[in-house]
Design an enzyme around this catalytic site. Sequence first.
Site, mmCIF file in Angstrom:
data_model
loop_
_atom_site.group_PDB
_atom_site.id
_atom_site.type_symbol
_atom_site.label_atom_id
_atom_site.label_comp_id
_atom_site.label_asym_id
_atom_site.label_seq_id
_atom_site.Cartn_x
_atom_site.Cartn_y
_atom_site.Cartn_z
ATOM 1 N N GLU A 57 13.109 3.511 0.746
ATOM 2 C CA GLU A 57 12.468 3.970 1.957
ATOM 3 C C GLU A 57 13.144 3.909 3.238
ATOM 4 O O GLU A 57 12.701 3.703 4.284
ATOM 5 C CB GLU A 57 11.307 3.066 2.105
ATOM 6 C CG GLU A 57 10.198 3.165 0.962
ATOM 7 C CD GLU A 57 9.633 4.663 0.581
ATOM 8 O OE1 GLU A 57 9.433 5.410 1.888
ATOM 9 O OE2 GLU A 57 9.187 4.950 -0.531
ATOM 10 N N PHE A 60 0.787 -1.048 -0.009
ATOM 11 C CA PHE A 60 -0.139 -0.094 0.107
ATOM 12 C C PHE A 60 0.814 1.280 -0.050
ATOM 13 O O PHE A 60 1.618 1.453 0.940
ATOM 14 C CB PHE A 60 -0.995 0.104 1.024
ATOM 15 C CG PHE A 60 -1.920 1.033 1.263
ATOM 16 C CD1 PHE A 60 -2.700 1.348 0.428
ATOM 17 C CD2 PHE A 60 -1.442 2.326 2.141
ATOM 18 C CE1 PHE A 60 -3.894 2.528 0.472
ATOM 19 C CE2 PHE A 60 -2.274 3.477 2.140
ATOM 20 C CZ PHE A 60 -3.471 3.338 1.262
ATOM 21 N N GLY A 61 0.639 2.098 -0.925
ATOM 22 C CA GLY A 61 1.495 3.332 -1.046
ATOM 23 C C GLY A 61 0.509 4.597 -0.871
ATOM 24 O O GLY A 61 -0.555 4.396 -1.297
ATOM 25 N N TYR A 62 0.944 5.615 -0.064
ATOM 26 C CA TYR A 62 0.088 6.627 0.417
ATOM 27 C C TYR A 62 0.847 8.011 0.214
ATOM 28 O O TYR A 62 0.402 9.121 0.456
ATOM 29 C CB TYR A 62 -0.364 6.451 1.932
ATOM 30 C CG TYR A 62 1.023 6.440 2.873
ATOM 31 C CD1 TYR A 62 1.383 5.279 3.143
ATOM 32 C CD2 TYR A 62 1.181 7.513 3.497
ATOM 33 C CE1 TYR A 62 2.379 5.290 4.145
ATOM 34 C CE2 TYR A 62 2.646 7.437 4.410
ATOM 35 C CZ TYR A 62 2.969 6.101 4.579
ATOM 36 O OH TYR A 62 3.978 6.320 5.057
ATOM 37 N N GLY A 63 2.024 7.638 -0.304
ATOM 38 C CA GLY A 63 2.859 9.290 -0.353
ATOM 39 C C GLY A 63 3.318 9.305 -1.842
ATOM 40 O O GLY A 63 2.898 9.075 -2.530
ATOM 41 N N SER A 64 4.865 9.371 -1.851
ATOM 42 C CA SER A 64 5.524 9.360 -3.196
ATOM 43 C C SER A 64 5.130 8.009 -4.056
ATOM 44 O O SER A 64 5.269 8.068 -4.953
ATOM 45 C CB SER A 64 6.996 9.695 -2.932
ATOM 46 O OG SER A 64 7.651 8.664 -2.527
HETATM 47 C C1 SIN Z 1 4.620 5.895 0.617
HETATM 48 O O1 SIN Z 1 4.351 6.684 -0.297
HETATM 49 O O2 SIN Z 1 3.841 4.873 0.889
HETATM 50 C C2 SIN Z 1 5.558 5.977 1.682
HETATM 51 C C3 SIN Z 1 6.143 7.360 2.012
HETATM 52 C C4 SIN Z 1 6.871 7.990 0.622
HETATM 53 O O3 SIN Z 1 7.940 7.312 0.173
HETATM 54 O O4 SIN Z 1 6.571 9.023 0.517
#
Ligand code: SIN
Length: 189
Positions: A99, A24-28
């Site tokens: 990460e 699951f990705g929520y940011g970049s």
């Molecule tokens: C994410 O995107 O899920 C983790 C945080 C990031 O890499 O910005």
Amino acid sequence: MSKNTFAENQRRHPLDDDARVWLFGYGSLIYLVDFPHLDSRPASIRNWSRRFWQGSHDHRGTEADPGRVVTLIEDEGAVCGGIAYRVEAAVFEQLDVREKNGYLRFATEMTFDDGSHATGLVYIATPDNEAYLGEASEYEIARHICRAEGPSGSNRDYLLDLARALRELGQHDQHVFDIETHILEILNR
Ligand code: SIN
């Protein structure tokens, strides 16, 4: 905990070579998809909120002048929208490097847009990591983001690209959008 979490992630979640895992990705990870994946689907996770409370020493800032990037904060009843990727186990070699600045992999339950569920992994930077910056007002965060820059580009672009991607996904995130509004006001002064 060390701010380089690469080794810890490799140790804590050994995966079979032939495993296929939902991430699951929520940011970049929503808008900068530089890793191979077999499938991707809009998804959400429960009881977590996205916050710009993690420091970035290696992507959107430097050790001396960290940027601010997102992590997840436990928040009963909240829903955090993002994208789920189906990846092969080997891809975590690359993702754990990307990460490594404080994020650990945790198991999570995710819900896809059709209401079905899957268990997968999510990277979270917890408050005990050395790069953690913690809470600040959206205005302070915006001012901070406007100043920061690192090897992966400006901190401002991280925020603006995330806000745009969330809008494209139909996801409303007041925290992100408030910071975006402040940034645009600061830039237009
Ligand atoms: C994410 O995107 O899920 C983790 C945080 C990031 O890499 O910005």
